[in-house]
Design a protein around this motif. Sequence first.
Motif, PDB file in Angstrom:
ATOM      1  N   ALA A 106     -90.385 -26.543 -58.634  1.00 59.08           N
ATOM      2  CA  ALA A 106     -89.835 -27.806 -59.119  1.00 59.08           C
ATOM      3  C   ALA A 106     -88.318 -27.755 -59.003  1.00 59.08           C
ATOM      4  N   PRO A 107     -87.688 -28.887 -58.652  1.00 61.94           N
ATOM      5  CA  PRO A 107     -86.225 -28.909 -58.553  1.00 61.94           C
ATOM      6  C   PRO A 107     -85.579 -28.789 -59.916  1.00 61.94           C
ATOM      7  N   LEU A 108     -84.566 -27.958 -60.024  1.00 63.47           N
ATOM      8  CA  LEU A 108     -83.845 -27.785 -61.283  1.00 63.47           C
ATOM      9  C   LEU A 108     -82.372 -27.583 -60.975  1.00 63.47           C
ATOM     10  N   SER A 109     -81.559 -28.589 -61.343  1.00 65.23           N
ATOM     11  CA  SER A 109     -80.104 -28.529 -61.128  1.00 65.23           C
ATOM     12  C   SER A 109     -79.773 -28.224 -59.674  1.00 65.23           C
ATOM     13  N   GLY A 110     -80.455 -28.918 -58.771  1.00 63.04           N
ATOM     14  CA  GLY A 110     -80.169 -28.722 -57.355  1.00 63.04           C
ATOM     15  C   GLY A 110     -80.821 -27.498 -56.752  1.00 63.04           C
ATOM     16  N   LYS A 111     -81.509 -26.721 -57.542  1.00 58.45           N
ATOM     17  CA  LYS A 111     -82.186 -25.541 -57.035  1.00 58.45           C
ATOM     18  C   LYS A 111     -83.691 -25.729 -57.156  1.00 58.45           C
ATOM     19  N   CYS A 112     -84.405 -24.974 -56.395  1.00 52.92           N
ATOM     20  CA  CYS A 112     -85.851 -25.047 -56.431  1.00 52.92           C
ATOM     21  C   CYS A 112     -86.374 -23.904 -57.302  1.00 52.92           C
ATOM     22  N   LEU A 113     -86.898 -24.253 -58.461  1.00 49.48           N
ATOM     23  CA  LEU A 113     -87.423 -23.254 -59.375  1.00 49.48           C
ATOM     24  C   LEU A 113     -88.862 -22.947 -58.993  1.00 49.48           C
ATOM     25  N   LYS A 114     -89.143 -21.689 -58.717  1.00 46.85           N
ATOM     26  CA  LYS A 114     -90.476 -21.287 -58.313  1.00 46.85           C
ATOM     27  C   LYS A 114     -91.119 -20.406 -59.371  1.00 46.85           C
ATOM     28  N   LYS A 115     -92.395 -20.631 -59.560  1.00 43.48           N
ATOM     29  CA  LYS A 115     -93.169 -19.813 -60.478  1.00 43.48           C
ATOM     30  C   LYS A 115     -94.454 -19.372 -59.784  1.00 43.48           C
ATOM     31  N   ALA A 116     -94.872 -18.188 -60.086  1.00 45.51           N
ATOM     32  CA  ALA A 116     -96.103 -17.675 -59.503  1.00 45.51           C
ATOM     33  C   ALA A 116     -96.785 -16.769 -60.511  1.00 45.51           C
ATOM     34  N   SER A 117     -98.094 -16.859 -60.565  1.00 43.12           N
ATOM     35  CA  SER A 117     -98.847 -15.985 -61.447  1.00 43.12           C
ATOM     36  C   SER A 117    -100.135 -15.570 -60.763  1.00 43.12           C
ATOM     37  N   LEU A 118    -100.495 -14.330 -60.962  1.00 42.03           N
ATOM     38  CA  LEU A 118    -101.723 -13.773 -60.418  1.00 42.03           C
ATOM     39  C   LEU A 118    -102.603 -13.356 -61.586  1.00 42.03           C
ATOM     40  N   GLY A 119    -103.883 -13.665 -61.501  1.00 49.09           N
ATOM     41  CA  GLY A 119    -104.774 -13.352 -62.608  1.00 49.09           C
ATOM     42  C   GLY A 119    -106.052 -12.685 -62.170  1.00 49.09           C
ATOM     43  N   LEU A 120    -106.596 -11.894 -63.061  1.00 47.57           N
ATOM     44  CA  LEU A 120    -107.875 -11.220 -62.837  1.00 47.57           C
ATOM     45  C   LEU A 120    -108.670 -11.264 -64.129  1.00 47.57           C
ATOM     46  N   ASP A 121    -109.922 -11.663 -64.023  1.00 43.69           N
ATOM     47  CA  ASP A 121    -110.804 -11.752 -65.192  1.00 43.69           C
ATOM     48  C   ASP A 121    -112.127 -11.073 -64.841  1.00 43.69           C
ATOM     49  N   TYR A 122    -112.402  -9.977 -65.538  1.00 45.51           N
ATOM     50  CA  TYR A 122    -113.641  -9.232 -65.296  1.00 45.51           C
ATOM     51  C   TYR A 122    -114.539  -9.342 -66.524  1.00 45.51           C
ATOM     52  N   SER A 123    -115.755  -9.806 -66.322  1.00 46.45           N
ATOM     53  CA  SER A 123    -116.695  -9.982 -67.427  1.00 46.45           C
ATOM     54  C   SER A 123    -117.937  -9.144 -67.187  1.00 46.45           C
ATOM     55  N   HIS A 124    -118.371  -8.493 -68.235  1.00 47.82           N
ATOM     56  CA  HIS A 124    -119.557  -7.653 -68.209  1.00 47.82           C
ATOM     57  C   HIS A 124    -120.324  -7.891 -69.497  1.00 47.82           C
ATOM     58  N   GLU A 125    -121.546  -7.457 -69.544  1.00 45.20           N
ATOM     59  CA  GLU A 125    -122.359  -7.650 -70.739  1.00 45.20           C
ATOM     60  C   GLU A 125    -121.712  -7.039 -71.976  1.00 45.20           C
ATOM     61  N   LYS A 126    -121.015  -5.935 -71.807  1.00 42.81           N
ATOM     62  CA  LYS A 126    -120.420  -5.241 -72.943  1.00 42.81           C
ATOM     63  C   LYS A 126    -118.906  -5.140 -72.873  1.00 42.81           C
ATOM     64  N   ALA A 127    -118.272  -5.835 -71.947  1.00 41.74           N
ATOM     65  CA  ALA A 127    -116.819  -5.734 -71.846  1.00 41.74           C
ATOM     66  C   ALA A 127    -116.241  -6.934 -71.113  1.00 41.74           C
ATOM     67  N   ARG A 128    -114.979  -7.226 -71.434  1.00 40.31           N
ATOM     68  CA  ARG A 128    -114.238  -8.253 -70.701  1.00 40.31           C
ATOM     69  C   ARG A 128    -112.785  -7.807 -70.604  1.00 40.31           C
ATOM     70  N   VAL A 129    -112.229  -7.926 -69.409  1.00 40.46           N
ATOM     71  CA  VAL A 129    -110.841  -7.535 -69.159  1.00 40.46           C
ATOM     72  C   VAL A 129    -110.143  -8.672 -68.428  1.00 40.46           C
ATOM     73  N   THR A 130    -108.986  -9.087 -68.939  1.00 35.22           N
ATOM     74  CA  THR A 130    -108.181 -10.087 -68.249  1.00 35.22           C
ATOM     75  C   THR A 130    -106.782  -9.525 -68.022  1.00 35.22           C
ATOM     76  N   VAL A 131    -106.256  -9.761 -66.846  1.00 37.11           N
ATOM     77  CA  VAL A 131    -104.921  -9.279 -66.478  1.00 37.11           C
ATOM     78  C   VAL A 131    -104.154 -10.424 -65.842  1.00 37.11           C
TER      79      VAL A 131
ATOM     80  N   VAL B 138    -100.228 -11.376 -64.106  1.00 35.58           N
ATOM     81  CA  VAL B 138     -98.951 -10.856 -63.621  1.00 35.58           C
ATOM     82  C   VAL B 138     -98.131 -12.000 -63.044  1.00 35.58           C
ATOM     83  N   SER B 139     -96.864 -12.071 -63.444  1.00 35.40           N
ATOM     84  CA  SER B 139     -95.935 -13.033 -62.880  1.00 35.40           C
ATOM     85  C   SER B 139     -94.858 -12.255 -62.133  1.00 35.40           C
ATOM     86  N   PRO B 140     -94.925 -12.163 -60.805  1.00 36.52           N
ATOM     87  CA  PRO B 140     -93.992 -11.314 -60.054  1.00 36.52           C
ATOM     88  C   PRO B 140     -92.580 -11.871 -59.923  1.00 36.52           C
ATOM     89  N   LEU B 141     -92.412 -13.192 -60.092  1.00 36.34           N
ATOM     90  CA  LEU B 141     -91.091 -13.796 -59.954  1.00 36.34           C
ATOM     91  C   LEU B 141     -90.362 -13.792 -61.284  1.00 36.34           C
TER      92      LEU B 141
END
Length: 203
Positions: A15-40, A42-45
């Motif tokens: 999105a443009p912000l004060s004449g600059k282009c503001l960039k956002k990025a996020s990576l996600g992982l969601d693992y579901s199991h009968e007895k466990a759930r893990v979510t991760v 990451v925002s690299p920028l």
Amino acid sequence: DKVDNTTFSVDISSAPLSGKCLKKASLGLDYSHEKARVTVGVSPLQPTAANVSILVKAHDNILIGGHYAGNLDDTWKHTADNVGLGYTTADNIVTLTSSKFFEKFTLAGFHQHSSDLALAATVAVNRQNPSNADITVGGAYKVDADTSVKAKVDVVGGTTAGSSLSLGLNQKINSSVRLTAGSKINLDPQADLFGASFALGLE
């Protein structure tokens, strides 16, 4: 995209912000199991950040979970952390949680004594000041099909300062009208507002 029990996600926006282009990025992982759930996540920028949550069913009645988050700003900063242990049965729930890197602990319990009576309590302590505990004890009682009452005592810092007693009534007048009433009593005799407040309403 989902592979087996794992879901991957990518979110990129700009999105443009004060004449600059503001960039956002996020990576996600969601693992579901009968007895466990893990979510991760990451925002690299900038700002670089990461979070992870884990929930494990260690036994039929026991759950163990945790959450951690942090971001990079010159140095890595911890922004959130929680660890919890829970035990449940048909009529009882007991949880123990910690936060602020094991500086604060909260023990909570709920007991359904009968179909008409339920009791609950929490105790929160800080490791640096364990004697100054915050304690809450309460209950709800169903008098009959149309009437129920509630009561709760809050003790702040192990003293009467800031502590209070709350009472509530819910009464069905007829098929379309219900009366609700509540009162809060300040338990600190030194406070200027020592006494009670009352509220009444119809639904």
